[in-house]
Design an enzyme around this catalytic site. Structure first.
Site, PDB file in Angstrom:
ATOM      1  CE1 TYR A  36      -4.310  11.630  19.592  1.00  0.00           C
ATOM      2  CE2 TYR A  36      -4.486  12.176  17.321  1.00  0.00           C
ATOM      3  CZ  TYR A  36      -3.819  11.663  18.575  1.00  0.00           C
ATOM      4  OH  TYR A  36      -2.324  11.357  18.146  1.00  0.00           O
ATOM      5  CE  LYS A  78      -2.087   7.959  16.504  1.00  0.00           C
ATOM      6  NZ  LYS A  78      -2.926   8.840  15.925  1.00  0.00           N
ATOM      7  CG  ASP A 102      -2.329  10.270  13.105  1.00  0.00           C
ATOM      8  OD1 ASP A 102      -2.627   8.975  13.016  1.00  0.00           O
ATOM      9  OD2 ASP A 102      -2.149  10.911  14.018  1.00  0.00           O
ATOM     10  N   GLY A 113       1.834  14.227   6.525  1.00  0.00           N
ATOM     11  CA  GLY A 113       0.624  14.442   6.786  1.00  0.00           C
ATOM     12  C   GLY A 113      -0.127  15.282   7.815  1.00  0.00           C
ATOM     13  CG  LEU A 114      -3.411  18.252   9.658  1.00  0.00           C
ATOM     14  CD1 LEU A 114      -2.330  19.522   9.683  1.00  0.00           C
ATOM     15  CD2 LEU A 114      -4.768  18.795   9.461  1.00  0.00           C
ATOM     16  CG  MET A 154       0.637   6.553   4.233  1.00  0.00           C
ATOM     17  SD  MET A 154       1.299   6.108   5.972  1.00  0.00           S
ATOM     18  CE  MET A 154       3.081   6.429   6.064  1.00  0.00           C
ATOM     19  N   PRO A 155       1.062   8.361   1.525  1.00  0.00           N
ATOM     20  CG  PRO A 155      -0.439  10.061   1.151  1.00  0.00           C
ATOM     21  CD  PRO A 155      -0.455   9.020   1.576  1.00  0.00           C
ATOM     22  CB  VAL A 170      -0.907  -0.053   1.213  1.00  0.00           C
ATOM     23  CG1 VAL A 170      -1.559   1.311   1.450  1.00  0.00           C
ATOM     24  CG2 VAL A 170      -1.887  -1.171   1.089  1.00  0.00           C
TER      25      VAL A 170
END
Length: 295
Positions: free
Chosen positions: A49, A74, A44, A17-18, A13-14, A11
């Site tokens: 959070y 998460k 993320d 990220g932010l 993935m960049p 896969v």
């Protein structure tokens, strides 16, 4: 260029990220929408959070197609265990307003209840097999946590999200992860933990470090941009957090310059061996038991 990373299951993935750790819910949607408008394609978040719903709102406000964005979240410790973790996936996709996740990871090893951690990871494996997530991983896993996980499960984590900045580089964790093809993703990638305050082991501010500032001046960049460039050139993923549009844009403007080998080595040499965030081996029962709402 180092805009993307390929995970150990193929896969893509960049790399940059932010992150939305500590982003107030009422500011998160705008930050996510702004980031996606600038060009970010990795976001993320985490159940703990309390802003997954707002991340989803920001995605929809941006007008960027869901399939163009790599979403990771998460599972919190109170949702560890096979059935509870599968339900945690349901809560996450409902709050985010999506049908699948690109990456789902365990938030911390929680050693005092590691049997539940193992069962939680087995739930991630089942979600992966069913196509409900594209990749699975862990966060804050030290080599001994990872060794036990690998001995008792089938799928090697694709990613380990850890505290990683010039003042705390965790070389042993990086070494073990590399041996297993696990991508290191830096939380606090610009040493934010050194200036947010409120942590048990305060470090000097990475943004004020004279070595970092000197390199930044030579390149006509900010200290934050230098640290992010260092992360990317070292083959890591980074998820700087901000809700300020100017800072969000600044943190993404790191693909048009390179640090020299000597500069990279200078940044590597700043490691203090002292973590700023919580020790992953500590028993934090009250914190771990915090329930994640259904909605």
């Amino acid at each position: 260029m180092d805009t993307d990373l390929t995970l150990n299951n193929g896969v893509v993935m960049p790399a940059l990220g932010l992150g939305v750790f500590q982003s107030p819910p009422d500011e998160t949607a705008a930050a996510v929408s702004t980031a996606l408008g600038i060009g970010y394609r990795l976001i993320d978040t985490a159940a703990a959070y309390g802003n997954e719903r707002q991340v989803g709102e920001g995605l929809r406000q941006s007008g960027v197609d869901r399939d163009e964005v790599f979403l990771e979240t998460k599972v919190w410790v109170s949702d560890y265990g096979y059935d509870r973790t599968r339900h945690a996936w349901e809560k996450a996709v409902r709050k985010l307003g999506v049908e699948h996740l690109d990456l789902l990871i365990l938030h911390t090893p929680a050693p005092p209840r590691f049997e539940q951690t193992i069962e939680a990871y087995r739930a991630l494996e089942s979600l992966l097999a069913e196509g409900k997530v594209r990749a699975i991983g862990v966060s804050n896993f030290m080599p001994h946590h990872l060794a036990e996980l690998l001995a008792r499960t089938e799928v090697v984590p694709a990613l380990n999200q850890i505290e990683l900045h010039p003042l705390f580089t965790q070389p042993e964790v990086q070494k073990v992860d590399a041996e297993h093809g696990i991508v290191d993703q830096a939380w606090s990638p610009i040493g934010g933990i050194t200036f947010y305050g409120g942590y048990e082991n305060p470090l000097p501010s990475a943004l004020e470090d004279p070595t970092i500032r000197g390199i930044a001046e030579r390149h006509g960049r900010t200290a934050a941009q230098v640290m992010l460039r260092w992360q990317l050139q070292r083959g890591r993923s980074a998820i700087p957090k901000s809700v300020d549009p100017q800072r969000i844009a600044e943190n993404f403007a790191v693909f048009d310059f390179d640090l020299t080998a000597d500069e990279l080595a200078s940044l590597d040499s700043l490691d203090t061996g002292r973590r700023g965030g919580p020790d992953p081996d500590l028993d934090r029962t009250e914190h771990f038991d915090r329930a994640i709402p259904e909605d």
